[in-house]
Design a protein around this motif. Sequence first.
Motif, PDB file in Angstrom:
ATOM      1  N   GLU A  74       0.824  -1.217   0.000  1.00 45.43           N
ATOM      2  CA  GLU A  74       0.000   0.000   0.000  1.00 45.43           C
ATOM      3  C   GLU A  74       0.856   1.263   0.000  1.00 45.43           C
ATOM      4  N   LYS A  75       2.131   1.114   0.409  1.00 42.92           N
ATOM      5  CA  LYS A  75       3.008   2.284   0.419  1.00 42.92           C
ATOM      6  C   LYS A  75       3.357   2.743  -0.986  1.00 42.92           C
ATOM      7  N   GLY A  76       3.124   1.875  -1.963  1.00 42.30           N
ATOM      8  CA  GLY A  76       3.322   2.285  -3.348  1.00 42.30           C
ATOM      9  C   GLY A  76       4.654   1.896  -3.953  1.00 42.30           C
ATOM     10  N   SER A  77       5.625   1.490  -3.139  1.00 38.96           N
ATOM     11  CA  SER A  77       6.927   1.101  -3.672  1.00 38.96           C
ATOM     12  C   SER A  77       7.021  -0.419  -3.741  1.00 38.96           C
ATOM     13  N   SER A  78       7.924  -0.900  -4.599  1.00 41.05           N
ATOM     14  CA  SER A  78       8.125  -2.339  -4.697  1.00 41.05           C
ATOM     15  C   SER A  78       8.846  -2.830  -3.448  1.00 41.05           C
ATOM     16  N   PHE A  79       8.759  -4.122  -3.183  1.00 47.01           N
ATOM     17  CA  PHE A  79       9.415  -4.664  -1.993  1.00 47.01           C
ATOM     18  C   PHE A  79      10.922  -4.469  -2.071  1.00 47.01           C
ATOM     19  N   LEU A  80      11.512  -4.729  -3.237  1.00 48.04           N
ATOM     20  CA  LEU A  80      12.970  -4.634  -3.350  1.00 48.04           C
ATOM     21  C   LEU A  80      13.453  -3.197  -3.154  1.00 48.04           C
ATOM     22  N   SER A  81      12.677  -2.239  -3.627  1.00 42.76           N
ATOM     23  CA  SER A  81      13.031  -0.835  -3.412  1.00 42.76           C
ATOM     24  C   SER A  81      12.946  -0.501  -1.925  1.00 42.76           C
ATOM     25  N   PHE A  82      11.884  -0.969  -1.277  1.00 46.60           N
ATOM     26  CA  PHE A  82      11.690  -0.742   0.158  1.00 46.60           C
ATOM     27  C   PHE A  82      12.782  -1.421   0.975  1.00 46.60           C
ATOM     28  N   SER A  83      13.056  -2.694   0.672  1.00 47.85           N
ATOM     29  CA  SER A  83      14.038  -3.450   1.456  1.00 47.85           C
ATOM     30  C   SER A  83      15.445  -2.890   1.269  1.00 47.85           C
ATOM     31  N   LYS A  84      15.723  -2.372   0.092  1.00 47.36           N
ATOM     32  CA  LYS A  84      17.041  -1.780  -0.167  1.00 47.36           C
ATOM     33  C   LYS A  84      17.297  -0.607   0.774  1.00 47.36           C
ATOM     34  N   LEU A  85      16.290   0.245   0.954  1.00 47.85           N
ATOM     35  CA  LEU A  85      16.431   1.379   1.867  1.00 47.85           C
ATOM     36  C   LEU A  85      16.568   0.923   3.318  1.00 47.85           C
ATOM     37  N   VAL A  86      15.788  -0.096   3.698  1.00 46.27           N
ATOM     38  CA  VAL A  86      15.844  -0.601   5.074  1.00 46.27           C
ATOM     39  C   VAL A  86      17.224  -1.186   5.361  1.00 46.27           C
ATOM     40  N   VAL A  87      17.730  -2.006   4.453  1.00 48.09           N
ATOM     41  CA  VAL A  87      19.039  -2.646   4.641  1.00 48.09           C
ATOM     42  C   VAL A  87      20.133  -1.590   4.756  1.00 48.09           C
ATOM     43  N   LYS A  88      20.130  -0.637   3.849  1.00 52.59           N
ATOM     44  CA  LYS A  88      21.196   0.365   3.842  1.00 52.59           C
ATOM     45  C   LYS A  88      21.145   1.247   5.094  1.00 52.59           C
ATOM     46  N   ARG A  89      19.938   1.592   5.520  1.00 55.30           N
ATOM     47  CA  ARG A  89      19.834   2.436   6.718  1.00 55.30           C
ATOM     48  C   ARG A  89      20.328   1.695   7.957  1.00 55.30           C
ATOM     49  N   LYS A  90      19.991   0.411   8.058  1.00 54.90           N
ATOM     50  CA  LYS A  90      20.417  -0.375   9.218  1.00 54.90           C
ATOM     51  C   LYS A  90      21.939  -0.543   9.237  1.00 54.90           C
ATOM     52  N   VAL A  91      22.530  -0.742   8.072  1.00 52.68           N
ATOM     53  CA  VAL A  91      23.990  -0.897   8.007  1.00 52.68           C
ATOM     54  C   VAL A  91      24.677   0.407   8.387  1.00 52.68           C
ATOM     55  N   ILE A  92      24.131   1.516   7.923  1.00 51.49           N
ATOM     56  CA  ILE A  92      24.691   2.821   8.294  1.00 51.49           C
ATOM     57  C   ILE A  92      24.573   3.047   9.795  1.00 51.49           C
ATOM     58  N   ASP A  93      23.433   2.694  10.364  1.00 42.73           N
ATOM     59  CA  ASP A  93      23.250   2.810  11.820  1.00 42.73           C
ATOM     60  C   ASP A  93      24.271   1.966  12.559  1.00 42.73           C
ATOM     61  N   TYR A  94      24.544   0.767  12.034  1.00 40.92           N
ATOM     62  CA  TYR A  94      25.522  -0.133  12.659  1.00 40.92           C
ATOM     63  C   TYR A  94      26.922   0.475  12.601  1.00 40.92           C
ATOM     64  N   ILE A  95      27.271   1.018  11.444  1.00 40.48           N
ATOM     65  CA  ILE A  95      28.594   1.629  11.290  1.00 40.48           C
ATOM     66  C   ILE A  95      28.761   2.789  12.273  1.00 40.48           C
ATOM     67  N   ARG A  96      27.709   3.584  12.418  1.00 42.05           N
ATOM     68  CA  ARG A  96      27.771   4.694  13.374  1.00 42.05           C
ATOM     69  C   ARG A  96      27.957   4.185  14.797  1.00 42.05           C
ATOM     70  N   TYR A  97      27.245   3.118  15.119  1.00 42.67           N
ATOM     71  CA  TYR A  97      27.349   2.547  16.470  1.00 42.67           C
ATOM     72  C   TYR A  97      28.769   2.050  16.732  1.00 42.67           C
ATOM     73  N   VAL A  98      29.326   1.325  15.765  1.00 42.89           N
ATOM     74  CA  VAL A  98      30.677   0.787  15.922  1.00 42.89           C
ATOM     75  C   VAL A  98      31.693   1.909  16.093  1.00 42.89           C
ATOM     76  N   GLN A  99      31.495   2.987  15.349  1.00 45.79           N
ATOM     77  CA  GLN A  99      32.441   4.100  15.429  1.00 45.79           C
ATOM     78  C   GLN A  99      32.411   4.789  16.790  1.00 45.79           C
ATOM     79  N   LYS A 100      31.288   4.683  17.492  1.00 48.73           N
ATOM     80  CA  LYS A 100      31.162   5.351  18.789  1.00 48.73           C
ATOM     81  C   LYS A 100      31.683   4.507  19.945  1.00 48.73           C
ATOM     82  N   THR A 101      31.943   3.211  19.683  1.00 50.15           N
ATOM     83  CA  THR A 101      32.416   2.336  20.748  1.00 50.15           C
ATOM     84  C   THR A 101      33.913   2.511  20.936  1.00 50.15           C
TER      85      THR A 101
END
Length: 241
Positions: A74-101
């Motif tokens: 219903e959001k209007g985007s394809s699953f692969l487009s949606f999942s691509k953004l989710v994956v990339k955002r989570k990886v970026i969040d992880y990198i930020r977390y690691v850098q702060k440790t």
Amino acid sequence: MMKRSSNDKHLNELIVSAQQGDTQIQNDLLDKYQPFIAKCVSEVCKRYIDAKKDDEFSIGLAAFNEAILSYSPEKGSSFLSFSKLVVKRKVIDYIRYVQKTPVAASLDETYDEEQMENPTEIVAVKEIYQKEQESWYRREEILDFKEKLRSYKLSMVELTEVSPKHRDARDSAILVAKTLYSDPLLREYVQQKKKLPIKELEKKVDVSKKTLERNRKFILAIFIVLSEDYLYLKEYLKGVG
């Protein structure tokens, strides 16, 4: 609504089954799309990703699983487009977390001992790296946003030309878009027809028909932002309404 290919429809059916508790299909999807996940993670890390060795891949895999369980067509985007953004955002969040440790992050491993003895320099390098990652992610969002605009027969150039010049008018149009998105029936109409339901919308907002028509393209653009998983573009909407 844009016609979905048979592959998209089949994938959506599998996702629905996974969301309803079919763990076999869920595991099959996680297995089948590992190359896709690795590619997404690699684009963030800017290096080859080994699915068996790199922690970033595990983060990406978990994020893809989260996307499976939270995706809604219903959001209007394809699953692969949606999942691509989710994956990339989570990886970026992880990198930020690691850098702060305090433990040396993977970024540090590319420097020799002499450089490691200079903490100020390391901090500066990490800050540059983080800014580069954020800039890259913003570009990814913009590229995806441009693609969504095209599905509504809009463009960034067009959007720049029609955006309300005054703050009050801009905030008013954003509130209209939020009202539009918050109404399930109107939201579905826009996602299917790719246009504003002017007559129905006029009944819900304190804005004239003439103003709605004048700001139609801008309202649709904001509606797209609200409909997608855009981390940075949504910052533009904070403080309004």
